[in-house]
Motif scaffolding. Structure first.
Motif, mmCIF file in Angstrom:
data_model
loop_
_atom_site.group_PDB
_atom_site.id
_atom_site.type_symbol
_atom_site.label_atom_id
_atom_site.label_comp_id
_atom_site.label_asym_id
_atom_site.label_seq_id
_atom_site.Cartn_x
_atom_site.Cartn_y
_atom_site.Cartn_z
ATOM 1 N N UNK A 71 26.193 -58.872 -3.839
ATOM 2 C CA UNK A 71 26.570 -59.550 -2.533
ATOM 3 C C UNK A 71 27.735 -58.876 -1.864
ATOM 4 N N UNK A 72 28.847 -58.962 -2.695
ATOM 5 C CA UNK A 72 30.179 -58.310 -2.140
ATOM 6 C C UNK A 72 29.923 -56.838 -1.695
ATOM 7 N N UNK A 73 29.406 -56.100 -2.759
ATOM 8 C CA UNK A 73 29.195 -54.799 -2.493
ATOM 9 C C UNK A 73 28.366 -54.327 -1.037
ATOM 10 N N UNK A 74 27.301 -55.229 -0.918
ATOM 11 C CA UNK A 74 26.367 -54.962 0.371
ATOM 12 C C UNK A 74 27.650 -55.484 1.741
ATOM 13 N N UNK A 75 28.054 -56.308 1.563
ATOM 14 C CA UNK A 75 29.256 -56.880 2.715
ATOM 15 C C UNK A 75 30.126 -55.840 2.846
ATOM 16 N N UNK A 76 30.492 -55.167 2.000
ATOM 17 C CA UNK A 76 31.769 -54.155 2.093
ATOM 18 C C UNK A 76 30.971 -52.955 2.773
ATOM 19 N N UNK A 77 29.568 -52.768 2.246
ATOM 20 C CA UNK A 77 28.962 -51.465 3.047
ATOM 21 C C UNK A 77 28.642 -51.775 4.501
ATOM 22 N N UNK A 78 28.400 -53.240 5.035
ATOM 23 C CA UNK A 78 28.079 -53.363 6.214
ATOM 24 C C UNK A 78 29.400 -53.388 7.015
ATOM 25 N N UNK A 79 30.516 -53.472 6.597
ATOM 26 C CA UNK A 79 31.576 -53.353 7.236
ATOM 27 C C UNK A 79 32.048 -51.863 7.466
ATOM 28 N N UNK A 80 31.907 -50.947 6.360
ATOM 29 C CA UNK A 80 32.202 -49.610 6.665
ATOM 30 C C UNK A 80 31.134 -49.039 7.659
ATOM 31 N N UNK A 81 29.946 -49.478 7.660
ATOM 32 C CA UNK A 81 29.115 -48.955 8.651
ATOM 33 C C UNK A 81 29.146 -49.352 10.163
ATOM 34 N N UNK A 82 29.856 -50.625 10.200
ATOM 35 C CA UNK A 82 30.449 -50.733 11.467
ATOM 36 C C UNK A 82 31.284 -49.794 11.934
ATOM 37 N N UNK A 83 31.823 -49.047 11.203
ATOM 38 C CA UNK A 83 32.712 -48.116 11.894
ATOM 39 C C UNK A 83 32.347 -46.750 11.908
ATOM 40 N N UNK A 84 30.771 -46.696 12.047
ATOM 41 C CA UNK A 84 30.291 -45.428 12.158
ATOM 42 C C UNK A 84 30.462 -44.818 13.455
ATOM 43 N N UNK A 85 30.564 -43.671 13.457
ATOM 44 C CA UNK A 85 30.650 -42.771 14.867
ATOM 45 C C UNK A 85 29.413 -43.203 15.613
ATOM 46 N N UNK A 86 29.867 -42.902 17.046
ATOM 47 C CA UNK A 86 28.552 -43.378 18.211
ATOM 48 C C UNK A 86 27.146 -42.175 17.761
ATOM 49 N N UNK A 87 27.738 -40.934 17.374
ATOM 50 C CA UNK A 87 26.495 -40.208 16.930
ATOM 51 C C UNK A 87 25.933 -40.423 15.744
ATOM 52 N N UNK A 88 26.303 -41.257 15.082
ATOM 53 C CA UNK A 88 25.769 -41.654 13.453
ATOM 54 C C UNK A 88 26.123 -40.533 12.467
ATOM 55 N N UNK A 89 26.806 -39.555 12.701
ATOM 56 C CA UNK A 89 27.003 -38.628 11.928
ATOM 57 C C UNK A 89 28.117 -38.724 10.843
ATOM 58 N N UNK A 90 28.799 -39.584 11.098
ATOM 59 C CA UNK A 90 30.126 -39.826 10.210
ATOM 60 C C UNK A 90 30.344 -41.482 9.871
ATOM 61 N N UNK A 91 30.142 -41.867 8.682
ATOM 62 C CA UNK A 91 30.068 -43.230 8.122
ATOM 63 C C UNK A 91 31.585 -43.782 8.711
ATOM 64 N N UNK A 92 32.441 -43.134 8.253
ATOM 65 C CA UNK A 92 33.787 -43.756 8.636
ATOM 66 C C UNK A 92 34.981 -42.788 8.597
ATOM 67 N N UNK A 93 35.916 -42.749 9.258
ATOM 68 C CA UNK A 93 36.989 -41.818 8.983
ATOM 69 C C UNK A 93 37.564 -42.470 7.420
ATOM 70 N N UNK A 94 38.398 -41.127 7.169
ATOM 71 C CA UNK A 94 39.103 -41.037 6.136
ATOM 72 C C UNK A 94 40.046 -42.444 5.984
ATOM 73 N N UNK A 95 40.742 -42.563 7.091
ATOM 74 C CA UNK A 95 41.635 -43.823 7.208
ATOM 75 C C UNK A 95 41.276 -44.977 6.993
ATOM 76 N N UNK A 96 39.939 -45.278 7.550
ATOM 77 C CA UNK A 96 39.063 -46.468 7.360
ATOM 78 C C UNK A 96 38.753 -46.619 6.002
#
Length: 408
Positions: A71-96
């Motif tokens: 459950x926690x792994x899926x929750x963390x995945x969702x948070x990271x995917x929320x930071x995906x760039x608009x074009x969908x090409x990048x999951x998250x910045x290195x800083x994120x």
């Protein structure tokens, strides 16, 4: 179970627990780019497959299992995917990604516990600090250290503490429970937790009569003194027990003592404030018998800074159970402890008419407040006379030529 037997995804908790390792590392898709990795040695963890800014695919570790649940792994995945760039090409910045990793590390029980320890140790003696962090590192961190503290359930703490109890260390279990409860209190009062999972657990754990101050009766004391004098295993431990019996000091004060604290010619022992319970220097008058014992001990350990240097590391004192274990070997388990000698001294001195203030000063029991400003030499001359009488009295008890009486 074998990976070929997986029926559905996301992976069920029963699958995560029972999934068997194979000859080489493999990953099983959980969903949404999240994979469950299993190594040949049985180690399990979570990894997220994502596309970097340059278009290449890579893996991001999401934490080990079971520390990080499904459950926690899926929750963390969702948070990271929320930071995906608009074009969908990048999951998250290195800083994120780095921020997420730091957040995960800072949310572990061990990180919180070490923060609590850093705050509390400012008010502790070195011995207390060593024993406290040692208990956490030995018992708690291997089980819960890498877990996110907010995800550890009360039932898990209950099972863990019951497991400690079953090993017979009931008193240690109680201390560990108290430490962990305080650690969660820190999280709660700083807004990082809304509840304390150890609240109320003491009601369902074993209790044990306090043995810290266990001591024989005055009538049994002569036999104990003779047993101590004949202790056959280690001369330094035998001397330590004899000193405890006549100086009314705390076992830790003696066990951690250094030769630099003693003025044998003057018959004085100055315990520094850093090693005292109330953070005040304490001056202990040494009767003639104590000086003789210390000179005997000096021939054994005088080449080391400490009176009772450890066997494997002479820069550290012997184990905090050394005197207790010696008394157990003499057959006094549950009947006499090192601390119990203080109670015997207090009882005998008070019953023989010595001023209670002199007795309390010897025990370093000082009331707080302006009227009780402490002086390390408080009643020193009176205590010299009193403690010489006490050492002489113990000698007479040991050879059996004194009859005890109590004041009416």
């Amino acid at each position: 179970m074998k990976r070929s037997e997986i029926k559905r995804r996301p992976l069920a908790d029963t699958v995560l627990v029972t999934l068997e390792p194979e000859a080489s590392t493999y990953r099983e898709l959980d969903g949404n780019g999240l994979y469950f990795r299993v190594k040949p040695n049985g180690q399990k963890s979570w990894e997220l497959r994502y596309k970097k800014a340059d278009g290449k695919w890579s893996w991001l570790g999401m934490g080990g299992y079971p520390e990080v649940s499904g459950a926690l792994a899926r929750q963390k995945t969702t948070k990271l995917r929320d930071s995906t760039a608009k074009d969908g090409s990048t999951l998250a910045t290195k800083r994120t990604i780095r921020a997420a990793e730091i957040e995960a590390a800072n949310n572990t029980f061990e990180h919180l516990a070490r923060e609590w320890f850093a705050i509390k140790r400012k008010t502790w003696t070195e011995g207390t600090a060593v024993r406290t962090i040692g208990a956490l590192e030995k018992h708690v961190f291997p089980v819960f250290g890498k877990r996110t503290y907010c995800n550890i359930l009360p039932m898990e703490w209950m099972d863990f503490l019951h497991g400690m109890e079953q090993t017979g260390i009931v008193e240690q279990t109680s201390r560990v429970r108290g430490m962990c409860k305080e650690i969660y209190d820190l999280a709660r009062v700083t807004g990082r937790a809304t509840h304390n999972p150890l609240e109320g657990l003491h009601k369902f754990l074993l209790t044990k009569p306090v043995e810290n101050f266990a001591h024989v009766s005055v009538d049994e004391l002569p036999s104990l003194l003779r047993a101590v004098q004949a202790y056959p295993h280690a001369s330094d431990v035998r001397i330590g027990l004899q000193l405890l019996s006549m100086l009314a000091c705390r076992p830790t004060e003696l066990r951690e003592a250094s030769w630099a604290e003693f003025e044998l010619d003057g018959g004085l022992w100055l315990i520094p404030a850093a090693r005292m319970k109330r953070r005040r220097e304490h001056l202990v008058p040494l009767p003639r018998q104590a000086v003789e014992l210390l000179r005997e001990l000096q021939k054994i350990t005088g080449n080391y800074p400490l009176l009772f240097p450890g066997r494997s590391d002479t820069t550290k004192p012997r184990s905090n159970t050394v005197f207790l274990m010696a008394l157990r070997r003499l057959g006094y388990e549950g009947r006499q402890t090192g601390h119990g000698f203080r109670h015997l001294a207090s009882t005998i001195l008070n019953e023989h008419g010595f001023d209670s203030q002199h007795v309390e000063a010897q025990l370093s029991h000082v009331k707080e407040g302006v009227r009780s400003v402490y002086d390390k030499s408080t009643y020193l001359e009176q205590r010299k006379v009193m403690m010489q009488w006490y050492a002489d009295h113990l000698d007479k008890l040991a050879i059996g030529n004194v009859v005890e009486f109590k004041l009416a």
